[in-house]
Design an enzyme around this catalytic site. Sequence first.
Site, PDB file in Angstrom:
ATOM      1  N   THR A  19       7.683 -11.810   2.303  1.00 10.85           N
ATOM      2  CA  THR A  19       7.422 -11.359   3.664  1.00 10.85           C
ATOM      3  C   THR A  19       6.652 -10.037   3.615  1.00 10.85           C
ATOM      4  O   THR A  19       6.841  -9.224   2.716  1.00 10.85           O
ATOM      5  CB  THR A  19       8.720 -11.186   4.467  1.00 10.85           C
ATOM      6  OG1 THR A  19       9.489 -10.094   3.934  1.00 10.85           O
ATOM      7  CG2 THR A  19       9.552 -12.459   4.439  1.00 10.85           C
ATOM      8  N   GLY A  20       5.769  -9.856   4.597  1.00 13.26           N
ATOM      9  CA  GLY A  20       4.940  -8.654   4.598  1.00 13.26           C
ATOM     10  C   GLY A  20       3.988  -8.610   3.418  1.00 13.26           C
ATOM     11  O   GLY A  20       3.766  -7.564   2.814  1.00 13.26           O
ATOM     12  N   ALA A  21       3.414  -9.762   3.092  1.00 14.61           N
ATOM     13  CA  ALA A  21       2.628  -9.896   1.857  1.00 14.61           C
ATOM     14  C   ALA A  21       1.201  -9.377   1.964  1.00 14.61           C
ATOM     15  O   ALA A  21       0.492  -9.324   0.961  1.00 14.61           O
ATOM     16  CB  ALA A  21       2.594 -11.364   1.428  1.00 14.61           C
ATOM     17  N   ASN A  22       0.765  -8.989   3.144  1.00 13.43           N
ATOM     18  CA  ASN A  22      -0.643  -8.613   3.300  1.00 13.43           C
ATOM     19  C   ASN A  22      -0.922  -7.148   3.001  1.00 13.43           C
ATOM     20  O   ASN A  22      -2.084  -6.724   2.980  1.00 13.43           O
ATOM     21  CB  ASN A  22      -1.132  -8.935   4.713  1.00 13.43           C
ATOM     22  CG  ASN A  22      -0.368  -8.191   5.787  1.00 13.43           C
ATOM     23  OD1 ASN A  22       0.725  -8.621   6.138  1.00 13.43           O
ATOM     24  ND2 ASN A  22      -0.908  -7.103   6.298  1.00 13.43           N
ATOM     25  N   SER A  23       0.109  -6.338   2.766  1.00 14.47           N
ATOM     26  CA  SER A  23      -0.139  -4.914   2.505  1.00 14.47           C
ATOM     27  C   SER A  23       0.968  -4.330   1.643  1.00 14.47           C
ATOM     28  O   SER A  23       2.048  -4.921   1.490  1.00 14.47           O
ATOM     29  CB  SER A  23      -0.230  -4.127   3.819  1.00 14.47           C
ATOM     30  OG  SER A  23       1.015  -4.132   4.499  1.00 14.47           O
ATOM     31  N   GLY A  24       0.706  -3.152   1.083  1.00 13.39           N
ATOM     32  CA  GLY A  24       1.713  -2.376   0.383  1.00 13.39           C
ATOM     33  C   GLY A  24       2.413  -3.102  -0.741  1.00 13.39           C
ATOM     34  O   GLY A  24       1.803  -3.782  -1.568  1.00 13.39           O
ATOM     35  N   TYR A 185      16.618   3.824  10.771  1.00 16.93           N
ATOM     36  CA  TYR A 185      16.035   3.270   9.548  1.00 16.93           C
ATOM     37  C   TYR A 185      17.094   3.202   8.450  1.00 16.93           C
ATOM     38  O   TYR A 185      17.235   2.171   7.765  1.00 16.93           O
ATOM     39  CB  TYR A 185      14.861   4.124   9.088  1.00 16.93           C
ATOM     40  CG  TYR A 185      14.223   3.630   7.810  1.00 16.93           C
ATOM     41  CD1 TYR A 185      13.555   2.411   7.770  1.00 16.93           C
ATOM     42  CD2 TYR A 185      14.285   4.381   6.630  1.00 16.93           C
ATOM     43  CE1 TYR A 185      12.976   1.942   6.600  1.00 16.93           C
ATOM     44  CE2 TYR A 185      13.707   3.930   5.461  1.00 16.93           C
ATOM     45  CZ  TYR A 185      13.048   2.709   5.444  1.00 16.93           C
ATOM     46  OH  TYR A 185      12.479   2.252   4.281  1.00 16.93           O
TER      47      TYR A 185
END
Length: 321
Positions: A19-24, A185
């Site tokens: 998940t969230g594979a497009n950055s960082g 957070y």
Amino acid sequence: MSWDRSSISEQRGRTVVVTGANSGLGYEATAAFAGHGADVVMACRSLDRGRTAAEEIRESLADAPAWASAPDAGSLTVMELDLADLDSVASFADQFGERFDELHVLCNNAGVMAVPRGETEDGFERQFGVNHLGHFALTGHLLDDLRATDGETRVVTQSSGVHEQGEIEFDDLQGEESYDKWGAYAQSKLANLLFAYELDRRLAADDENVTSVGCHPGFADTNLQARGPKEAGSTLRLWMMKAANALLGQSATQGALPMLYAATEDGIDGGEYVGPGGLLNMRGAPEIQESSAASSDEAAADRLWAVSEDLTGVEYDLPDA
């Protein structure tokens, strides 16, 4: 201990969801998995950003970098996933089941950090909703895919060293009475570990082939830190964060190593916590570490599990730990 991307075992024939594979960290982990032959499903909120990232990764792997073990990179599939929308989470899981026969590793990586208070599509406080509840629901929906896959499969949930300052405010989980962006957070990151450990206990009680592991990246220089100051409109805080990243942060490539170690290393038994072993656990090679006492509170974990099932409507077919 020296462990880097070249230490990853051959991953050909394995299917991984990030998940969230497009950055960082997600981007770097995706590149590393694919470089070792895995078929990676890039679960991204934006299809356009996901496809752009996939093309960049394909180009970077075209010449078979020295650290990659596979002569040919694994495949990259971009699929839409918005963790702030439980309908999107359910739709992603349904589409995954239609397109893929196996799931060897689920990396619950995406998240938001220290943003002004907002709500998800389902009315949850954004950080708790995205970082914890979205991944709780996603894992529940994909659990049968993990179970049906031959051999050991894993769920790796990304937390943070900030979890040590976290407290689960059961009487105000959504920050409606009082909201502090860093407190919210920290709560979400503590929730990540309570979930990861409770999931592993319940899986072990049911003698499943699935194990659950927690991890944290240390202080990694990614775009995650910039989102809060940008949303708050604080140029000063944005520049301060950039300066801190430059002085203290390790690269996203290094920051992704604990997640990769947790996902691929043979010696992981489940219920463990992986992070960088260097200066103040902020940088360095990955190792198994101890998380806070609060993260091992089984009563709090059991209560959070029940609340999470109630809020998401996703119930796990697993016995109590």
